[in-house]
Scaffold this motif. Sequence first.
Motif, PDB file in Angstrom:
ATOM      1  N   PHE A 161       0.832  -1.199   0.000  1.00 49.91           N
ATOM      2  CA  PHE A 161       0.000   0.000   0.000  1.00 49.91           C
ATOM      3  C   PHE A 161       0.871   1.255   0.000  1.00 49.91           C
ATOM      4  N   LEU A 181      -6.131   3.022   4.204  1.00 53.06           N
ATOM      5  CA  LEU A 181      -6.232   1.585   4.458  1.00 53.06           C
ATOM      6  C   LEU A 181      -6.741   1.344   5.870  1.00 53.06           C
ATOM      7  N   ARG A 238     -10.014  -0.276   1.630  1.00 48.38           N
ATOM      8  CA  ARG A 238      -9.735   1.140   1.413  1.00 48.38           C
ATOM      9  C   ARG A 238     -11.050   1.899   1.517  1.00 48.38           C
TER      10      ARG A 238
END
Length: 662
Positions: free
Chosen positions: A94, A256, A329
Amino acid sequence: MSHARAVLRLTLSLRSAGRLCSARFMEGPPHGPASPPAMENGTAPCGEKRPPDTQETTVTEGSAKIAFPSANEVFYNPVQEFNRDLTCAVITEFARIHLGAKGIQIKVPGEKEVQKVVVDLSEQEEDKAVLKEGADPAPGNQPRTATVGEICEEGLRVLEGLAASGLRSIRFAREVPGLRSVVANDASARAVDLIRHNVQLNEVAHLVQPSQADARMLMYQHQRVSDRFDVIDLDPYGSPAAFLDAAVQAVSEGGLLCVTCTDMAVLAGNSGETCYSKYGAMALKSRACHEMALRIVLHSLDLRANCYQRFVVPLLSISADFYIRVFVRVFTGQAKVKASASKQALVFQCVGCGAFHLQRLGKASGAPGGRVKFSAACGPPVAPECEHCGQRHQLGGPLWVEPIHDLDFVGRVLEAVSTNPGRFHTSERIRGVLSVVTEELPDVPLYYTLDQLSSTIHCSTPSLLQLRSALLHAGFRVSLSHACKNAVKTDAPASALWDIMRCWEKQCPVKRERLSETSPAFRILSVEPRLQANFTIRDDANPSSRQRGLKRFQANPEANWGPRPRARPGGKAVGEAMEDRRRLLQNKRKEPAEDLAQRAARLKTFPCKRFKKGTCQRGDQCCYSHRPLTPEATAEAAPTDCPQTPNQKPPGSGATSGPGVD
């Protein structure tokens, strides 16, 4: 009169003590020795003292070294190492996406030095990266890099809401590049003291900031766009339901959110009403209960985010050991929120044969001009009675019925772990689990199991390859599921599955005279199959992860493994009495094992059916009675077959019988 005065004095004393306790809570942690409150979800009783001379144990996991009190084993659970390793791998990828859009590359220890370019796509929910290898750029165009252990000014802001010993936060600081700060929060003053000690021990004070606060209040205080966290990790004891509302507001745009749930008894259908009160959905007892639990949590997250014009996009959803773990997300968009109703569905499950049908809550259809029109869905998809076995249906949900994984993102994580296997201790298991995830059918919710299909009609169980081959020959898609070893995830309707099982039963016949006319097995087998199944093994029936022998389904890693007990005030040790109580309560709902002598004596009370027919050749070695039957004994005792020993077969038996045959 004296009695009234005594009551008045006692009341004033209690009020003074209450004000003193409230004042201490408002002023924050005292300057003297910290109190050892219970490390529960946002609770901190006051007035308790730290036990003197508490022993400590040092544990090394990954790149972190953690000291925790030996008296309280809740601080460290080695079984959760897979959870922490997987989280580090996910946050690393990420960060690669998040920083790559800003022209910053991350350097992970052990990875090959290659030039990696991240392309930011137009749609936010499709913010994925494309890796390319090329020549080194010109010196003037050298990209900025972020390394492990260094502060990145444009990096990720991470919050661990329930940090306990701070192990996870310290591992982030020492193993994940591209971080600006990590907030390790806990409501317990004793836990925060331990976090400070471990931060100094690992020399990450420049990145990790200990915090003592209620996790919910801390997240509510970071609702402003400029104060939000890029990554929020929640791993509470039990249910995270109390923290989800604050979490979906405190995470940044496209940020996230990592959530762990260990209350699997609730999510797996043992208490449907409790599941509804926590997650807003009714859980059903089903063979697909673990995937249903994942979809219920995703539904709950999306429902809470919709209240603030936000929605979730799942990246990875894992069911492992005694918990589930989801990575999503969070985005903002009123138009996208309108589609959330069409992403949820109710599930109708037959109580007899287990066939299930989904009913979406909303309907999204195309309109002139490229617009999307949303309306209510029509239903129900089933009749009051099951068309296959005639039993009633149970109603569960709502649950998330869209894909629970982003296969592109999962492929990136899998590639990073495969090319750098020495980074994590559980890399082998991560590779196996993620490989199965990439093989799952993304658009097929829930699954059946081999033993469920065969036990319903009381026939022997076909092999996994035989059933998968039959479905592929019939033109359907089929895959495994990481949530269950015997899962059959397929887009075939229930009618086609039962036709295949009817064809299998013709090869391994069931004694129809033993079936009740009202049983699901009798009603299913009384119908002739319209689909002729072909059980010839196909090459593509064996999935790649199975052929390569990857560690897909973890065995129990240690004795008495599972979630640790809830923390108690003062960190009291778990003594021998508690261990004895655990062993005593294990399998408490099962009947105790029968002694061999008792079993032999009990079986001798039943007459031998083969002796009655004159075909029993075991004589005195037969475990059943060979005494001549009287009319009274014949009426009282039911005849039974002689059980076969492992090294003996009855005369004339050539075919093998599978499990589940009556």
